[in-house]
Design an enzyme around this catalytic site. Sequence first.
Site, PDB file in Angstrom:
ATOM      1  N   HIS B 207       6.385  -5.158   4.458  1.00 58.83           N
ATOM      2  CA  HIS B 207       5.538  -4.547   3.723  1.00 58.83           C
ATOM      3  C   HIS B 207       5.608  -3.034   3.583  1.00 58.83           C
ATOM      4  O   HIS B 207       4.621  -2.230   5.066  1.00 58.83           O
ATOM      5  CB  HIS B 207       3.880  -5.038   4.160  1.00 58.83           C
ATOM      6  CG  HIS B 207       2.612  -5.329   3.163  1.00 58.83           C
ATOM      7  ND1 HIS B 207       2.013  -5.893   2.597  1.00 58.83           N
ATOM      8  CD2 HIS B 207       2.616  -4.416   2.755  1.00 58.83           C
ATOM      9  CE1 HIS B 207       1.127  -5.632   2.303  1.00 58.83           C
ATOM     10  NE2 HIS B 207       1.563  -4.540   2.236  1.00 58.83           N
ATOM     11  N   ARG B 291      -7.883   0.343  -4.952  1.00 55.16           N
ATOM     12  CA  ARG B 291      -9.541   0.469  -5.556  1.00 55.16           C
ATOM     13  C   ARG B 291      -8.028   1.085  -3.703  1.00 55.16           C
ATOM     14  O   ARG B 291      -7.555   1.485  -2.878  1.00 55.16           O
ATOM     15  CB  ARG B 291     -10.359  -0.415  -4.179  1.00 55.16           C
ATOM     16  CG  ARG B 291      -8.833  -1.485  -3.268  1.00 55.16           C
ATOM     17  CD  ARG B 291     -10.108  -2.475  -2.413  1.00 55.16           C
ATOM     18  NE  ARG B 291      -8.862  -3.284  -2.419  1.00 55.16           N
ATOM     19  CZ  ARG B 291      -8.235  -4.049  -0.603  1.00 55.16           C
ATOM     20  NH1 ARG B 291      -8.202  -2.261  -0.523  1.00 55.16           N
ATOM     21  NH2 ARG B 291      -7.678  -4.588  -0.981  1.00 55.16           N
TER      22      ARG B 291
END
Lengths: 454, 454, 202, 202
Positions: B207, B291
């Site tokens: 990831h 965000r």
Amino acid sequence: MFGRVLVANRGEIAVRVIRALHELGVEAVAVYSTADADALHVRLADRAVRIGPPAVGESYLNIPSIVAAATTTGCEAVHPGYGFLSENAEFVRMCEANDLVFIGPSAHVMERMGDKALAKAEMRAAGVPLVPGTEGAASLAEARAAAEELGFPVLLKAAAGGGGRGMRLVHGPGELHDAYDRASAEAHAAFGDGTLYVEKAITPARHVEIQVMCDNHGGVLTCGERECSIQRRHQKLIEETPSPALDAELREAMESAAERACRHISYRNAGTFEFLVGPDGSFSFIELNTRLQVEHPVTEAVTGLDLVRLQVRVAAGEPLPLTGRAPREGHAIEIRINAEDPSRGFAPAPGRIERFRPPLGPGVRTDTFVEDGVTISPYYDSLIAKVVIRDETRAQAIDRARRALRELEIVGVPTTRDAAYQILGSEEFRSGDYSTSFIDEAGSRLPALSGAVE
Amino acid sequence: MFGRVLVANRGEIAVRVIRALHELGVEAVAVYSTADADALHVRLADRAVRIGPPAVGESYLNIPSIVAAATTTGCEAVHPGYGFLSENAEFVRMCEANDLVFIGPSAHVMERMGDKALAKAEMRAAGVPLVPGTEGAASLAEARAAAEELGFPVLLKAAAGGGGRGMRLVHGPGELHDAYDRASAEAHAAFGDGTLYVEKAITPARHVEIQVMCDNHGGVLTCGERECSIQRRHQKLIEETPSPALDAELREAMESAAERACRHISYRNAGTFEFLVGPDGSFSFIELNTRLQVEHPVTEAVTGLDLVRLQVRVAAGEPLPLTGRAPREGHAIEIRINAEDPSRGFAPAPGRIERFRPPLGPGVRTDTFVEDGVTISPYYDSLIAKVVIRDETRAQAIDRARRALRELEIVGVPTTRDAAYQILGSEEFRSGDYSTSFIDEAGSRLPALSGAVE
Amino acid sequence: PLDELREQAEGLASSEEELLLLGLFGEDAERLLRGIRGRGRRDDEFSGVDQVRADRIRELVRIVQESGIGEVTVEEEGMRVSVRATPDTPVATASAAPLAVPEPAEAGPAVPPANGLVRVESPMVGNFYRSPQPGAPSFVEVGDVVAAGQTLCILEAMKLMNEVKAELDAVVRAIHVENAEPVEYGQPLFDLEPVSAPPRAG
Amino acid sequence: PLDELREQAEGLASSEEELLLLGLFGEDAERLLRGIRGRGRRDDEFSGVDQVRADRIRELVRIVQESGIGEVTVEEEGMRVSVRATPDTPVATASAAPLAVPEPAEAGPAVPPANGLVRVESPMVGNFYRSPQPGAPSFVEVGDVVAAGQTLCILEAMKLMNEVKAELDAVVRAIHVENAEPVEYGQPLFDLEPVSAPPRAG
């Protein structure tokens, strides 16, 4: 690399060195006086040896006990920190005689650099600019002649001294005799040697120093400058890098002078060349500090280097991973937080710290030995924490420093926190256009410093 | 620049945002539930508004109270932090309707990126590689067909979801039906929408995410990657940058893909492109987090940028001071310290923290809202501190991180500290050759993680 | 419990603060309040000491209330005084047009009103309006009798007007906020004196 | 001061530790020591309670001494017990061939030995040698009588041998360190039992 190293110091610098050793996978042995039995450096170390009572002469300056602490615990090297025995050539010799690597320069170089006259002679030979003045000791008559030639104001300084003791600024011929007698007496009292010499007073002067690191294979790394002009009676309060007074050309001139000197004297390990920078952009060598400096973290903040780990590595024989000029990025400021009472002329204010909260968050590093309930002992110096700020630009670093100082909470003893906060907020500091007389000139306008200016 | 900004969050990220505002000279208004009356973010803010009872639905997710807190205190903008309302497009619209600048992307972009199918369509159009799979919702039959075409293993994922809920790894055709029903039910329960889609399972996968920052004038800055493969049930534990899996070429391919996407969707403010990196060095877009991320400090540590200050500045209309690729130096690691009990499957362990000592010294940053005596509330998430390490190289950063974790003291609640310490010390982590299945594979060999692996 | 206390106090407490002292310290406080009120020994020195004592305890109460701290303990002159804060439980729950009836068991952070009054606290953050529009007469004034369901004020958030209604028949005894002022969650708005039986819990 | 105390103690203190208690707590300690010694009321319950008290105080003294902390205060059963450490003054000063005679007024960090013994602590860091050279007989053994000025051991630091000598005529009652072991500052080396008058302070 060493397996185990003795840390011959206390307080924040002992903690700092232990951290570096642990990051290197090296065991750390602490030493402590009976006043420091509960100290953080004792707790963080892998092992600790009690070396004496609180008085420094019988503990942290006690060479036989410190050397024995190292040899009886199987240490291979000794890190002296700063202060205490860090510039004591006799201690270096005793380490070597007991098969301990002293993490610092050789006793020979330390001794020569500790003698101001010899140090200057070496610098002159290396082509490092000196403050114009007498070449060595001056009688009152010689001082008078030199002062007339250099032009007033001049400085009288102790040949054996440092830290401002035995030093006098003389504005004119009428003051000379009296100043000479007093400085000599002070020097004698402080160092056991009343010998004085004369220098041209550079005024307004900035105190700018160059950090160097040398390996045992001829490698020299210069790590840029530290601006240390915010001083109160020769005690530094705030340091920053880069210096607002240096342009790239002057910086390179100073770094290459320091590099030349290192090669000339075969310097090893960490050292700091202190210079005065005059209003005309000239720079003059003052002294070489043959040890780690209190303010080394500002250099670490902009270079990303760990100077203490480097000290240990080069002492273990490793070559420097890089030489020449260390790359730098951003701006760094160190604020020294001392347990001193600004309302009483910054008198040391030992006592129990009821509450201590370091500032945290981005760009803030705090080096300290303090936590809730720690007692600041009257036996040792008053530095309790160093708050080191890093940011992209000088203006941002100042704003971040003020944010950090607002966050810092210390309950129990008066400190220099508010004084530093006000200095950082002053127009003079923000402009970058300040000198070593900043505190005297601006102090009276800053409420927290009103007690600092006599 | 704004004069006053509301911080619509709590915990360490509210503290983080307040610090950034103060460094910018902007007043910070905090909001708090009755459970947080004594919280650090309330104390650090210039002003604080009590918005509701402890339950998040009535306080930190209470849009009318939060908007009113901003308007009644004269705020010009709102920073949402992460979590809570930070990806709530309705909140963004309410801010705008009340003349408050939302510090983040537009409601329109947020909404489209929150819809996974729409997000993928946009990415496909921008030429960003996607995980091969169904283009949008798949019935059970469609899922079966797609899986046969992609080849097992495949992933079933909730169209409306995130955080691993409604997700199932399917190893072969026999498991598909059952897995589909369960994932759909879980998705329905969690998001009110049981729609699923199918993706090829990339395994072993890493990831890796790319941080971007965009101004309102077309400027795009990419700040490199963060490696987030150390996860326990899709909750990140340790993040680092650079990723040991990326070379310069792959990194540039990923950053330029992220930049293309930003331009294509007219992205504004901070955002994070999450990718899976396969063992063959391919990368596939997963989602865009619209965000600030929890782990943003590792990017700050190597770029020297302050992402939160940048967020505020671009929201105020300033152009980015630099665009393209942000320069980086060194290596950074973040360790999340959660109040979780490793011996009970990492169950949240709220409670009173009797003693908290952050690690200090060089290269260590701690972001936290915790101090002695703080209660970790069961109402909120279990993150209590982030320890962020910066050093010259990855190996040094790991050693420094372990030094810092040894220094960190937390008494009162069980935490993930020891688990992180053991992970950092494991051979797999040190080698850099690990994937998202690290915890499952290595966890059973690490004592502190034995409770984490079912 | 406050009402009970009030009866027990027999006029001993001359203020809300002193009533609280009685509630918090019981006998100890009673003894010293008696001293202050001159119901104890009429010895100047003694009552002087008790006056000092009372002031010290009051100071402690103040510190605990203002600081929001959990507990403060002081020990001196053979007397141990511990002041502990009431747990911070909200008295009101947010709703569109709610009325917060303080239940004594869940007393809010504010000092509970005295004399059997029911305090109405703000269920939300917003601007407080005493009248439906500028220039219009106020919904209620101090001294007004209001019926259950009658509007007391409007709280405006995000340009939406939320009416706060009385939940019982009562006399308005105090209005704590000025017109058009912002209020936060849990902030005292009105003190109401029930005109019939006190409201049931729940 | 210890000598005076010893006289005052009239045989009440059976150990240095108890003598220290008397010095530190005066009357309170005297009362409880009387209880322990059975000179107080011969009531089992009473002396049991006092025994517990004494043990607690002794425990406190031990904590303060061992931790090197400044002060510990415990309050219970109407009694406030504060144990404050004596200022940390060294009992020995380092010198070439020193002997550390613990002066009671300047008690060191170690627990004073019992039964009127004088403890010799290490004035420095070094290696402890019981004999002048390997294979040679030890300077002293337990049970030996030594004269003031007689060498007890050698401490080696930086290859320099420092003799530690007895400062009084005494019987060697204990040797706390094995031959060739390293010692640190203040570490107990020997317990000596004076054979004549106790040594004078200074």
